[in-house]
Motif scaffolding. Structure first.
Motif, PDB file in Angstrom:
ATOM      1  N   LEU A  18       0.668  -1.505   0.261  1.00 27.60           N
ATOM      2  CA  LEU A  18      -0.174  -0.373   0.213  1.00 27.60           C
ATOM      3  C   LEU A  18       0.662   0.923  -0.079  1.00 27.60           C
ATOM      4  N   LYS A  21       1.720   2.043  -3.357  1.00 24.69           N
ATOM      5  CA  LYS A  21       1.212   2.373  -4.270  1.00 24.69           C
ATOM      6  C   LYS A  21       1.051   1.002  -5.183  1.00 24.69           C
ATOM      7  N   TYR A  23      -1.922  -1.263  -5.216  1.00 24.51           N
ATOM      8  CA  TYR A  23      -2.727  -1.078  -4.740  1.00 24.51           C
ATOM      9  C   TYR A  23      -3.362  -2.563  -4.514  1.00 24.51           C
ATOM     10  N   GLU A  24      -3.526  -2.595  -6.068  1.00 22.30           N
ATOM     11  CA  GLU A  24      -4.009  -4.212  -6.321  1.00 22.30           C
ATOM     12  C   GLU A  24      -3.557  -5.517  -5.081  1.00 22.30           C
ATOM     13  N   ASN A  50      -8.213   1.364   1.651  1.00 21.00           N
ATOM     14  CA  ASN A  50      -7.434   2.620   1.206  1.00 21.00           C
ATOM     15  C   ASN A  50      -7.262   2.045   0.207  1.00 21.00           C
ATOM     16  N   SER A  51      -7.205   0.825  -0.144  1.00 25.71           N
ATOM     17  CA  SER A  51      -6.734   0.191  -1.470  1.00 25.71           C
ATOM     18  C   SER A  51      -7.281   0.376  -2.499  1.00 25.71           C
ATOM     19  N   ARG A  54      -8.055   3.745  -3.131  1.00 28.45           N
ATOM     20  CA  ARG A  54      -6.954   4.102  -4.079  1.00 28.45           C
ATOM     21  C   ARG A  54      -6.911   4.015  -6.124  1.00 28.45           C
ATOM     22  N   LEU A  55      -8.052   2.200  -6.159  1.00 32.69           N
ATOM     23  CA  LEU A  55      -7.919   1.757  -7.346  1.00 32.69           C
ATOM     24  C   LEU A  55     -10.369   2.447  -7.917  1.00 32.69           C
TER      25      LEU A  55
END
Length: 262
Positions: A18, A21, A23-24, A50-51, A54-55
Motif C-alpha cells: 500500500l 502504491k 494497490y492491487e 485505502n486500497s 485508491r483503485l
C-alpha cells in the motif's frame, strides 16, 4: 516460519505494498490474510479500504472505510477524508456531511491544530467556500505553516469559480516558503489556477516546468494549446511536437494544433 510469524509478515507486506502504491497487490494480500486468519480488525480494514479507494472502487471502499473509521473512532483524519470522498463519489453526500459533522464536533476552536483539522475536514467534505474562509482567517493569523494546511487552501479556492488567482497565490507562497515541494502535479495545478484567472503567461511557465518532469506529454499538449490561443505559433508547434514525441494520448488534437500553428 510458524503461522503467527507468517501471518504477521503477510499483514506487514500488504501495508508495504500500500505504501508503495501497489494497490492491487495490497488488496490481494490483505484479503488472503483476512480469509486465512479470520481477522478483520482495524489494521486489515485500513489497508483494504485505502486500497479500494485508491483503485477508485468507491462503492466497495465506503463500507470498509466506515468500519475502519468506527473502529478508529475518528483518530486518523485520513480515514475520514477517504470515507467522505467515497460517499460523495457514490452520491451519498448526506453521509459525507454526517462524517464531517462528527469530526467537527471534536474540534477545539481555541487550538491551532484543531483549527487546521477543521479546515481539512471542510475541504475534504467539499465545503469549499467555508474552507476558503477558514483558510483566510488562519493564514491572516499566521497559523498556516504545514503542507496539509496549504493543500486544503489551494484545493478549496481551485474549486470556487473566480477564486483561481487566490489558489495560485497560495501555491506560490507555499513553494517560496519551502512548504510545498513542486512536482508535475503541483505545476499542473498552478498552471490551471493561472490559466483560469486570465494569466496565460504564468500558466505557460508553470506547465513548462511541469512538462519537464513527466513523460506522457500531456502538459506539453496543454502548453501547446495555450501558446496557440496566444498566437505564439512557433512555441505551439514546438510543444505539440514534444507531446507527440512523448507518446501523448489524443494525438488527433495535437495534430490539429500543429495545423493551426502552420
Amino acid at each position: 516460519l510458524n503461522n503467527n510469524q507468517q501471518y504477521s509478515l503477510m499483514l506487514l507486506l500488504s501495508q508495504m505494498q500500500l505504501a508503495q502504491k501497489n494497490y492491487e497487490q495490497a488488496l490481494t494480500i490483505v484479503n488472503q490474510y483476512a480469509k486465512e486468519t479470520g481477522i478483520e480488525d482495524l489494521a486489515v480494514e485500513k489497508v483494504r479500504g485505502n486500497s479500494l479507494y485508491r483503485l477508485n472502487r468507491y462503492a466497495e471502499a465506503a463500507p470498509v472505510l466506515q468500519k475502519a473509521y468506527d473502529l478508529d473512532k475518528g483518530a486518523d483524519p485520513n480515514l475520514g477524508s477517504m470515507l467522505m470522498d467515497s460517499y460523495i463519489k457514490i452520491g451519498q453526500k448526506a453521509k459525507a456531511d454526517k462524517i464531517a459533522e462528527q469530526a467537527m464536533a471534536g474540534v477545539d476552536p481555541n487550538d491551532t491544530a484543531s483549527q487546521i483539522q477543521q479546515l481539512q475536514i471542510l475541504a475534504n467534505a467539499k465545503q469549499y467556500e467555508k474552507a476558503g474562509k477558514a483558510f483566510d482567517t488562519l493564514y491572516a493569523e499566521g497559523k498556516i505553516n504545514t503542507l496539509a494546511g496549504y493543500e486544503a487552501g489551494y484545493i478549496s479556492f481551485l474549486n470556487q469559480e473566480g477564486k483561481e488567482a487566490q489558489a495560485a497565490k497560495i501555491i506560490n507562497d507555499g513553494i517560496a516558503k519551502g512548504i510545498i515541494v513542486p512536482d508535475a502535479t503541483i505545476y499542473n495545478l498552478l498552471g490551471q489556477a493561472n490559466y483560469y484567472s486570465n494569466n496565460p503567461q504564468a500558466a505557460s511557465q508553470a506547465w513548462s516546468k511541469g512538462s519537464a518532469l513527466i513523460k506522457d506529454g500531456q502538459q506539453n499538449r496543454v502548453l501547446a494549446q495555450v501558446y496557440c490561443e496566444e498566437s505564439q505559433y512557433s512555441e505551439c508547434k514546438s510543444e505539440a511536437q514534444k507531446a507527440l514525441n512523448k507518446g501523448v494520448k489524443d494525438k488527433g488534437d495535437v495534430y490539429l494544433l500543429i495545423a493551426e500553428a502552420e
